[in-house]
Design a protein around this motif. Structure first.
Motif, PDB file in Angstrom:
ATOM      1  N   THR A 180     -16.817  35.490  33.164  1.00  0.00           N
ATOM      2  CA  THR A 180     -15.784  36.028  32.580  1.00  0.00           C
ATOM      3  C   THR A 180     -15.086  36.872  33.228  1.00  0.00           C
ATOM      4  OG1 THR A 180     -17.000  35.420  30.634  1.00  0.00           O
ATOM      5  CG2 THR A 180     -15.139  36.764  30.055  1.00  0.00           C
ATOM      6  N   GLU A 181     -15.576  37.970  34.084  1.00  0.00           N
ATOM      7  CA  GLU A 181     -14.949  39.001  34.645  1.00  0.00           C
ATOM      8  C   GLU A 181     -14.087  38.423  35.799  1.00  0.00           C
ATOM      9  OE1 GLU A 181     -18.021  42.871  33.783  1.00  0.00           O
ATOM     10  OE2 GLU A 181     -17.846  41.924  35.787  1.00  0.00           O
ATOM     11  N   LYS A 182     -14.652  37.401  36.480  1.00  0.00           N
ATOM     12  CA  LYS A 182     -13.907  36.990  37.471  1.00  0.00           C
ATOM     13  C   LYS A 182     -12.498  36.175  36.834  1.00  0.00           C
ATOM     14  CE  LYS A 182     -13.890  34.707  41.785  1.00  0.00           C
ATOM     15  NZ  LYS A 182     -13.556  35.430  42.997  1.00  0.00           N
ATOM     16  N   ILE A 183     -12.797  35.420  35.788  1.00  0.00           N
ATOM     17  CA  ILE A 183     -11.681  34.725  35.364  1.00  0.00           C
ATOM     18  C   ILE A 183     -10.767  35.802  34.662  1.00  0.00           C
ATOM     19  CG2 ILE A 183     -10.851  33.277  33.407  1.00  0.00           C
ATOM     20  CD1 ILE A 183     -13.642  31.856  33.869  1.00  0.00           C
ATOM     21  N   ASN A 184     -11.039  36.820  33.957  1.00  0.00           N
ATOM     22  CA  ASN A 184     -10.165  37.861  33.362  1.00  0.00           C
ATOM     23  C   ASN A 184      -9.324  38.525  34.628  1.00  0.00           C
ATOM     24  OD1 ASN A 184     -10.908  37.140  30.855  1.00  0.00           O
ATOM     25  ND2 ASN A 184     -12.316  38.685  30.545  1.00  0.00           N
ATOM     26  N   ASP A 185      -9.990  38.803  35.660  1.00  0.00           N
ATOM     27  CA  ASP A 185      -9.503  39.333  36.690  1.00  0.00           C
ATOM     28  C   ASP A 185      -8.016  38.555  37.105  1.00  0.00           C
ATOM     29  OD1 ASP A 185      -9.866  40.161  40.031  1.00  0.00           O
ATOM     30  OD2 ASP A 185      -9.706  41.616  38.462  1.00  0.00           O
ATOM     31  N   ALA A 186      -8.488  37.452  37.514  1.00  0.00           N
ATOM     32  CA  ALA A 186      -7.336  36.362  37.844  1.00  0.00           C
ATOM     33  C   ALA A 186      -6.439  36.360  36.844  1.00  0.00           C
ATOM     34  CB  ALA A 186      -8.046  34.917  37.912  1.00  0.00           C
ATOM     35  N   ILE A 187      -6.780  36.338  35.579  1.00  0.00           N
ATOM     36  CA  ILE A 187      -5.611  36.400  34.401  1.00  0.00           C
ATOM     37  C   ILE A 187      -4.711  37.564  34.733  1.00  0.00           C
ATOM     38  CG2 ILE A 187      -5.014  36.498  31.935  1.00  0.00           C
ATOM     39  CD1 ILE A 187      -7.572  34.559  31.897  1.00  0.00           C
ATOM     40  N   LEU A 188      -5.642  38.742  34.763  1.00  0.00           N
ATOM     41  CA  LEU A 188      -4.747  39.982  34.617  1.00  0.00           C
ATOM     42  C   LEU A 188      -3.834  40.199  35.976  1.00  0.00           C
ATOM     43  CD1 LEU A 188      -7.559  42.649  33.623  1.00  0.00           C
ATOM     44  CD2 LEU A 188      -5.151  42.511  32.683  1.00  0.00           C
ATOM     45  N   ASN A 189      -4.109  39.677  36.891  1.00  0.00           N
ATOM     46  CA  ASN A 189      -3.341  39.737  38.043  1.00  0.00           C
ATOM     47  C   ASN A 189      -2.436  38.440  38.386  1.00  0.00           C
ATOM     48  OD1 ASN A 189      -4.381  42.290  39.274  1.00  0.00           O
ATOM     49  ND2 ASN A 189      -6.374  41.079  39.401  1.00  0.00           N
ATOM     50  N   ARG A 190      -2.471  37.733  37.177  1.00  0.00           N
ATOM     51  CA  ARG A 190      -1.794  36.410  37.269  1.00  0.00           C
ATOM     52  C   ARG A 190      -1.973  35.499  38.668  1.00  0.00           C
ATOM     53  NH1 ARG A 190       3.730  37.216  33.431  1.00  0.00           N
ATOM     54  NH2 ARG A 190       2.660  35.860  32.122  1.00  0.00           N
ATOM     55  N   GLN A 191      -3.135  35.680  38.833  1.00  0.00           N
ATOM     56  CA  GLN A 191      -3.322  34.794  39.932  1.00  0.00           C
ATOM     57  C   GLN A 191      -4.089  33.520  39.691  1.00  0.00           C
ATOM     58  OE1 GLN A 191      -5.812  37.476  42.185  1.00  0.00           O
ATOM     59  NE2 GLN A 191      -4.012  38.367  43.392  1.00  0.00           N
ATOM     60  N   LYS A 192      -4.174  32.357  40.620  1.00  0.00           N
ATOM     61  CA  LYS A 192      -4.717  31.193  40.137  1.00  0.00           C
ATOM     62  C   LYS A 192      -6.153  31.262  40.676  1.00  0.00           C
ATOM     63  CE  LYS A 192      -2.428  29.063  43.991  1.00  0.00           C
ATOM     64  NZ  LYS A 192      -1.314  27.886  44.346  1.00  0.00           N
ATOM     65  N   LEU A 193      -7.304  30.725  40.228  1.00  0.00           N
ATOM     66  CA  LEU A 193      -8.363  30.527  40.539  1.00  0.00           C
ATOM     67  C   LEU A 193      -8.604  29.152  41.206  1.00  0.00           C
ATOM     68  CD1 LEU A 193     -11.037  32.000  38.248  1.00  0.00           C
ATOM     69  CD2 LEU A 193     -10.904  32.556  40.602  1.00  0.00           C
ATOM     70  N   GLU A 194      -9.233  29.185  42.615  1.00  0.00           N
ATOM     71  CA  GLU A 194      -9.384  28.019  43.103  1.00  0.00           C
ATOM     72  C   GLU A 194     -10.803  28.060  43.738  1.00  0.00           C
ATOM     73  OE1 GLU A 194      -6.261  27.929  46.056  1.00  0.00           O
ATOM     74  OE2 GLU A 194      -4.866  26.690  44.584  1.00  0.00           O
ATOM     75  N   HIS A 195     -11.443  26.696  43.632  1.00  0.00           N
ATOM     76  CA  HIS A 195     -12.774  26.318  44.099  1.00  0.00           C
ATOM     77  C   HIS A 195     -14.005  27.589  43.680  1.00  0.00           C
ATOM     78  CE1 HIS A 195     -10.547  23.485  46.353  1.00  0.00           C
ATOM     79  NE2 HIS A 195      -9.888  24.274  46.870  1.00  0.00           N
ATOM     80  N   PHE A 196     -13.404  27.843  42.537  1.00  0.00           N
ATOM     81  CA  PHE A 196     -14.520  28.940  41.697  1.00  0.00           C
ATOM     82  C   PHE A 196     -15.531  28.248  41.472  1.00  0.00           C
ATOM     83  CE2 PHE A 196     -16.375  32.506  39.812  1.00  0.00           C
ATOM     84  CZ  PHE A 196     -16.348  32.283  38.521  1.00  0.00           C
ATOM     85  N   GLU A 197     -16.757  28.130  41.806  1.00  0.00           N
ATOM     86  CA  GLU A 197     -18.041  27.512  41.498  1.00  0.00           C
ATOM     87  C   GLU A 197     -18.945  28.285  40.319  1.00  0.00           C
ATOM     88  OE1 GLU A 197     -18.352  25.505  45.797  1.00  0.00           O
ATOM     89  OE2 GLU A 197     -20.138  26.148  44.753  1.00  0.00           O
TER      90      GLU A 197
END
Lengths: 401, 182
Positions: A133-150
């Motif tokens: 969740t932290e990884k995803i939230n971090d991406a959301i906060l920074n408005r970044q996409k997540l790629e190849h997140f396993e």
């Protein structure tokens, strides 16, 4: 009536599309419009190449009217895509849950839509869930996409699966968040194969090392550690270990020159022997097979080196040669000695210079010599049988009798 | 055959190489040459028994009073010593290097003061019973002993009957190699 959607990334292409009658949970955007964004996102994520062929050809001019494609078409396309597709509203509740999502997770769309509880089921371990969740939230906060997140999920059938995620925020024309798209690919089999391959590699009974294009060590398997005495931690990331394995600068240069020469001639190194000094200062002879690895564009990815410790083999071989020389000396010539002694005895007999006692003595001496020579031959046969293990059993039996 | 006799009586050791069919003949030649010069010969034989050598030496005109035998083959072959043997020490087995060494030492004490040559007949017949490693150790022992006592010696061997590495070691123990011209 169409609606224009544009992703935050200027590379995203805008689409014209119809408003579908069923707006569902999303009042401002239709499911079909989401599908189109998803379609394009999936193309960027390189996940659905076949399905995106048309948009590939005309990315800037795609419109439903021109292609005569309906929202139902997109719905069918996305619902039946072979990757997990989920769309979440800005609060994180599941809006879209395609067939692949159902199959992989084991949870139906009916079970998951309208809430975000599914993630607790997919990630039952709170600590692990927190990390994800932290990884995803971090991406959301920074408005970044997540790629190849396993991540590793636990399906409804209690089966662990490895999923590779690509996620992105979906924005409307006012740059307001419409929601989040998550596309997951079940890579369990790939990971399993990868794990199996890695296990195989690491536990192979030959020295396996992979060097990157700069000849820095990336992989150093268990046999490499055992033979060289240097652990993977000590060697990976650099190429310093070769100075330790070949401490003599002149010898090291001759080995390096030989290897470089072979590589320069675009050949693979086969059965190239070199002497290394392991960490415990013992000398070992290694037979190397090395190959350059290239990618599809012909660029060097690195080098794979496979080494076989042939120290014992060489020693046995040298000992065998020495033994054969010794045995020849103790067999060939002594037989000649017996022959000449008997010839001499015959001459004496013919001349009447030999008594019966002398004759008996000489015969007994030569008999003893012959017995010893036979014993020497048996010893040689036994040594040969031991060294040549692949000798046919019947031959081994014959030699030992 | 002309052995290089040293007038200063400095012990010299030679490796004499011969064709296998001429080995006995070479033995007789060497003993005759030595005894004719007034030296005493100690013959260590693992090839021919005392009884055969004695007859050959007599036939060759050799004065047996100047010859001492160490016979390492008779007792091994027939289980007993030759009856009536004179100036002969019997060793029970050609692989019994210890007893052979003791016999040489005792004989050298016994005939101390005389000019002595020790002859080994032959390197190749010893190799039937012992390995080249043990052979070289034994020869190293004998040659070292002879050099300390300033005693000369001859090692008889078959030409091309010794492997290169063993031959190289033997060459290191001797002062010269004499190849038979026949």
């Amino acid at each position: 009536m169409g609606a224009l959607f544009r992703g935050k990334d200027p590379q995203d292409v805008s689409f014209n599309c119809y408003l579908a009658p069923d707006a569902g949970i999303l009042p401002k955007v239709t499911v079909s419009q989401v599908y189109i964004q998803v379609l394009h996102f999936s193309h960027e994520a390189n996940l659905m190449q076949k399905e995106n062929q048309h948009s590939n050809e005309n990315p800037g001019e795609f419109s439903i009217e021109k292609a005569s494609l309906t929202a139902e078409f997109f719905e069918t396309l996305l619902m039946n895509a072979n990757v997990w597709i989920a769309f979440l509203d800005p609060k994180g509740s599941i809006v879209v849950w395609n067939t692949a999502a159902e199959e992989i997770s084991g949870y139906t769309a009916g079970e998951v839509r309208g809430s975000n509880d599914i993630w607790k089921k997919l990630y039952p371990d709170p600590e692990y869930r927190k990390v994800v969740t932290e990884k995803i939230n971090d991406a959301i906060l920074n408005r970044q996409k997540l790629e190849h997140f396993e991540t590793t999920i636990l399906s409804k059938e209690r089966v662990k699966k490895q999923i590779s995620w690509n996620t992105r925020e979906i924005l409307d024309q006012n740059n307001e968040t419409l929601g989040y798209i998550a596309m997951g690919r079940d890579i369990s089999e790939i990971v399993s194969l990868g794990t199996k391959f890695r296990t195989l590699l690491m536990n192979a009974n030959v020295w396996v090392a992979f060097l990157d294009s700069q000849t820095h060590i990336e992989v150093w398997n268990n046999a490499a550690e055992e033979i060289s005495g240097y652990t993977a931690d000590e060697v990976t990331g650099s190429n310093d270990v070769w100075k330790k394995l070949y401490p003599d600068p002149e010898y090291r240069k001759s080995v390096t020159d030989k290897i470089l020469d072979i590589i320069a001639n675009k050949k693979d190194i086969e059965n190239f022997e070199s002497k290394i000094i392991s960490k415990d200062r013992s000398q070992k002879i290694i037979s190397w097979n090395t190959r350059e690895l290239k990618n599809g564009d012909g660029n060097t990815l690195g080098y794979i080196m496979i080494g076989r410790d042939i120290t014992t083999e060489k020693k046995l071989h040298a000992e065998m040669i020495e033994y054969i020389g010794e045995s020849a000396m103790r067999l060939k010539n002594p037989v000649e000695v017996i022959k000449y002694n008997m010839d001499e005895m015959i001459k004496r007999l013919e001349k009447g210079e030999c008594t019966t006692e002398d004759l008996i003595l000489q015969i007994k001496i030569q008999t003893k010599n012959a017995e010893q020579i036979v014993e020497n031959l048996h010893e040689l046969n036994r040594a040969v049988s031991l060294v040549f293990e692949d000798m046919p059993p019947e031959l081994k039996r014959f030699l030992s009798e | 055959m002309d052995l290089p006799f040293n007038e200063d009586n400095e012990g010299m050791i030679y490796l004499v190489l011969s064709e296998p069919r001429n080995l006995r003949k070479k033995n007789i030649e060497v003993i005759k040459e030595i005894t004719d010069k007034g030296f005493t010969a100690i013959v260590i034989s693992t090839n021919d028994p005392y009884s055969v050598l004695r007859k050959d030496y007599l036939k060759g005109g050799i004065n047996l009073e100047n010859v001492h035998f160490i016979d390492a083959i008779t007792k091994y072959a027939i289980g007993k010593e030759s009856e009536g043997a004179v100036n002969c020490t019997f060793v029970n087995n050609p692989s019994n290097l210890t007893d052979m060494g003791i016999a040489v030492t005792e004989l050298l004490k016994h005939i101390e003061g005389d000019n002595v040559w020790v002859i080994l007949d032959s390197v190749n017949s010893m190799l039937i019973y012992i390995s080249s490693v043990n052979l070289t150790k034994f020869i190293h022992f004998i040659t070292s002993k002879l050099k300390i006592l300033d005693i000369s010696g001859v090692l008889l061997a078959v030409e091309n009957g010794i492997d290169p590495s063993t031959l190289a070691q033997l060459e290191g123990f001797v002062d010269g190699i004499i190849k038979s011209e026949e």
